[in-house]
Design a protein around this motif. Sequence first.
Motif, mmCIF file in Angstrom:
data_model
loop_
_atom_site.group_PDB
_atom_site.id
_atom_site.type_symbol
_atom_site.label_atom_id
_atom_site.label_comp_id
_atom_site.label_asym_id
_atom_site.label_seq_id
_atom_site.Cartn_x
_atom_site.Cartn_y
_atom_site.Cartn_z
ATOM 1 N N GLN A 92 0.828 -1.209 0.000
ATOM 2 C CA GLN A 92 0.000 0.000 0.000
ATOM 3 C C GLN A 92 0.865 1.263 0.000
ATOM 4 O O GLN A 92 0.575 2.228 -0.688
ATOM 5 N N PHE A 93 1.941 1.241 0.803
ATOM 6 C CA PHE A 93 2.768 2.448 0.946
ATOM 7 C C PHE A 93 4.125 2.301 0.254
ATOM 8 O O PHE A 93 5.170 2.519 0.852
ATOM 9 N N TYR A 94 4.139 1.842 -0.956
ATOM 10 C CA TYR A 94 5.245 1.858 -1.917
ATOM 11 C C TYR A 94 6.586 1.306 -1.427
ATOM 12 O O TYR A 94 7.257 0.567 -2.124
ATOM 13 N N ASN A 95 7.046 1.751 -0.225
ATOM 14 C CA ASN A 95 8.324 1.254 0.339
ATOM 15 C C ASN A 95 9.513 1.451 -0.601
ATOM 16 O O ASN A 95 10.347 0.559 -0.752
ATOM 17 N N LEU A 96 9.607 2.622 -1.212
ATOM 18 C CA LEU A 96 10.768 2.911 -2.067
ATOM 19 C C LEU A 96 11.923 3.412 -1.197
ATOM 20 O O LEU A 96 11.701 3.911 -0.089
ATOM 21 N N VAL A 97 13.151 3.292 -1.715
ATOM 22 C CA VAL A 97 14.313 3.833 -0.997
ATOM 23 C C VAL A 97 14.383 5.321 -1.333
ATOM 24 O O VAL A 97 14.591 5.704 -2.493
ATOM 25 N N SER A 98 14.213 6.168 -0.309
ATOM 26 C CA SER A 98 14.042 7.604 -0.558
ATOM 27 C C SER A 98 15.294 8.285 -1.109
ATOM 28 O O SER A 98 15.203 9.301 -1.787
ATOM 29 N N SER A 99 16.468 7.706 -0.845
ATOM 30 C CA SER A 99 17.710 8.340 -1.301
ATOM 31 C C SER A 99 18.123 7.882 -2.699
ATOM 32 O O SER A 99 19.165 8.287 -3.204
ATOM 33 N N LEU A 100 17.318 7.034 -3.312
ATOM 34 C CA LEU A 100 17.618 6.560 -4.671
ATOM 35 C C LEU A 100 16.575 7.091 -5.654
ATOM 36 O O LEU A 100 15.404 7.251 -5.299
ATOM 37 N N THR A 101 17.010 7.349 -6.885
ATOM 38 C CA THR A 101 16.071 7.804 -7.917
ATOM 39 C C THR A 101 15.146 6.651 -8.318
ATOM 40 O O THR A 101 15.377 5.494 -7.940
ATOM 41 N N ALA A 102 14.136 7.001 -9.130
ATOM 42 C CA ALA A 102 13.206 5.969 -9.614
ATOM 43 C C ALA A 102 13.989 4.861 -10.315
ATOM 44 O O ALA A 102 13.798 3.663 -10.035
ATOM 45 N N LEU A 103 14.908 5.260 -11.200
ATOM 46 C CA LEU A 103 15.671 4.260 -11.947
ATOM 47 C C LEU A 103 16.535 3.413 -11.011
ATOM 48 O O LEU A 103 16.585 2.185 -11.139
ATOM 49 N N GLU A 104 17.181 4.057 -10.045
ATOM 50 C CA GLU A 104 18.039 3.309 -9.114
ATOM 51 C C GLU A 104 17.235 2.348 -8.249
ATOM 52 O O GLU A 104 17.697 1.247 -7.929
ATOM 53 N N ASN A 105 16.018 2.750 -7.878
ATOM 54 C CA ASN A 105 15.166 1.844 -7.107
ATOM 55 C C ASN A 105 14.881 0.572 -7.893
ATOM 56 O O ASN A 105 14.906 -0.533 -7.348
ATOM 57 N N VAL A 106 14.615 0.733 -9.194
ATOM 58 C CA VAL A 106 14.289 -0.435 -10.022
ATOM 59 C C VAL A 106 15.561 -1.245 -10.300
ATOM 60 O O VAL A 106 15.540 -2.479 -10.281
ATOM 61 N N GLU A 107 16.679 -0.545 -10.521
ATOM 62 C CA GLU A 107 17.951 -1.250 -10.779
ATOM 63 C C GLU A 107 18.341 -2.132 -9.596
ATOM 64 O O GLU A 107 18.787 -3.269 -9.767
ATOM 65 N N LEU A 108 18.135 -1.594 -8.408
ATOM 66 C CA LEU A 108 18.486 -2.320 -7.185
ATOM 67 C C LEU A 108 17.790 -3.684 -7.138
ATOM 68 O O LEU A 108 18.396 -4.710 -6.849
ATOM 69 N N ALA A 109 16.493 -3.671 -7.468
ATOM 70 C CA ALA A 109 15.721 -4.918 -7.425
ATOM 71 C C ALA A 109 16.082 -5.843 -8.577
ATOM 72 O O ALA A 109 16.154 -7.065 -8.411
ATOM 73 N N SER A 110 16.332 -5.254 -9.745
ATOM 74 C CA SER A 110 16.571 -6.106 -10.916
ATOM 75 C C SER A 110 17.905 -6.844 -10.814
ATOM 76 O O SER A 110 18.074 -7.915 -11.408
ATOM 77 N N GLN A 111 18.836 -6.280 -10.031
ATOM 78 C CA GLN A 111 20.153 -6.923 -9.890
ATOM 79 C C GLN A 111 20.063 -8.298 -9.222
ATOM 80 O O GLN A 111 20.996 -9.091 -9.288
ATOM 81 N N ILE A 112 18.934 -8.549 -8.579
ATOM 82 C CA ILE A 112 18.763 -9.825 -7.873
ATOM 83 C C ILE A 112 18.804 -11.011 -8.834
ATOM 84 O O ILE A 112 19.283 -12.079 -8.503
ATOM 85 N N ARG A 113 18.299 -10.812 -10.059
ATOM 86 C CA ARG A 113 18.259 -11.922 -11.025
ATOM 87 C C ARG A 113 19.002 -11.575 -12.293
ATOM 88 O O ARG A 113 18.871 -10.463 -12.811
ATOM 89 N N ARG A 114 19.725 -12.552 -12.796
ATOM 90 C CA ARG A 114 20.493 -12.326 -14.024
ATOM 91 C C ARG A 114 19.557 -12.086 -15.223
ATOM 92 O O ARG A 114 19.802 -11.230 -16.054
ATOM 93 N N GLU A 115 18.466 -12.831 -15.259
ATOM 94 C CA GLU A 115 17.557 -12.734 -16.413
ATOM 95 C C GLU A 115 16.449 -11.692 -16.163
ATOM 96 O O GLU A 115 15.273 -11.934 -16.427
ATOM 97 N N HIS A 116 16.852 -10.518 -15.648
ATOM 98 C CA HIS A 116 15.866 -9.477 -15.345
ATOM 99 C C HIS A 116 15.506 -8.664 -16.597
ATOM 100 O O HIS A 116 16.179 -8.726 -17.623
ATOM 101 N N PHE A 117 14.428 -7.867 -16.489
ATOM 102 C CA PHE A 117 14.081 -6.927 -17.558
ATOM 103 C C PHE A 117 14.966 -5.691 -17.426
ATOM 104 O O PHE A 117 15.478 -5.402 -16.338
ATOM 105 N N ASP A 118 15.090 -4.942 -18.513
ATOM 106 C CA ASP A 118 15.862 -3.706 -18.465
ATOM 107 C C ASP A 118 15.119 -2.677 -17.582
ATOM 108 O O ASP A 118 13.946 -2.384 -17.849
ATOM 109 N N PRO A 119 15.779 -2.144 -16.535
ATOM 110 C CA PRO A 119 15.084 -1.231 -15.600
ATOM 111 C C PRO A 119 14.481 -0.011 -16.286
ATOM 112 O O PRO A 119 13.338 0.359 -16.008
ATOM 113 N N GLN A 120 15.244 0.606 -17.182
ATOM 114 C CA GLN A 120 14.721 1.805 -17.845
ATOM 115 C C GLN A 120 13.492 1.463 -18.688
ATOM 116 O O GLN A 120 12.473 2.153 -18.649
#
Length: 233
Positions: A92-120
């Motif tokens: 409900q309340f997004y839980n984004l990392v406030s010190s990271l940009t939108a792109l960095e927030n998505v990059e952080l999560a995508s790094q977990i898997r090698r076969e991830h989608f392109d964050p941008q």
Amino acid sequence: MAYIEFTHVTKEYTSGGGSVHALEDVNFSIDKGSLTIILGASGAGKTTALNILGGMDTLTSGTVSVDGRDISALSRKEQTLYRRTDIGFVFQFYNLVSSLTALENVELASQIRREHFDPQHTLEQVGLGHRLNNFPSQLSGGEQQRVAIARAIAKRPKLLLCDEPTGALDFETGKQILQLLQDICRTQGMTVVIITHNTAISPMADKVIHFRSGQVFDSSTNEHPMSIADIEW
Ligand SMILES: Nc1ncnc2c1ncn2[C@@H]1O[C@H](COP(=O)(O)OP(=O)(O)OP(=O)(O)O)[C@@H](O)[C@H]1O
């Protein structure tokens, strides 16, 4: 066997000398690539069921299988891996990392898997290609939830689990977020589960599971789910 199967699932919490049956003999199944809505009053057991499905909680008895794998029998380490690779969460309340940009927030999560989608590209898909370098505090609630959804799907999870994803949003923005979740399910074949208090949106789902007092009170399927744009409430 269905993609997701809850079989005789019971969850008992013991605290302060007493015990609460959050789930009691819960049975339901969900098909791969479908959109399911879980309804129920406060305390009915919805979040408990979602947390078990997402590997965030354990069950007291019964079995839960996902894609033919018994997730109720996983070790702690396997459970962590399952949560990291197979599950995307939207809260409900997004839980984004406030010190990271939108792109960095998505990059952080995508790094977990090698076969991830392109964050941008994922942010472009959710309509935020023009806000990549903005911080969460510079985005509206609806935009922050779009970043959270992009973050959840960028690692290509098997399941996208959403707990009251529109709870903090106004009517129109909430509708746009629900439309986005329906589109993700349809275009990417991702299995999506949404918890909500809003019974009016039931027609958008392939399946509606209604919880009451820790049990499945009713479960129904829609042969022809409606587009969220055509639902009024
Ligand atoms: N960690 C816990 N310890 C003790 N009891 C708990 C715990 N988590 C949930 N419960 C209890 O289990 C029951 C089901 O809670 P749950 O959060 O699953 O309900 P819910 O349907 O998601 O409610 P809401 O819509 O208010 O979020 C409630 O009675 C709740 O108080």
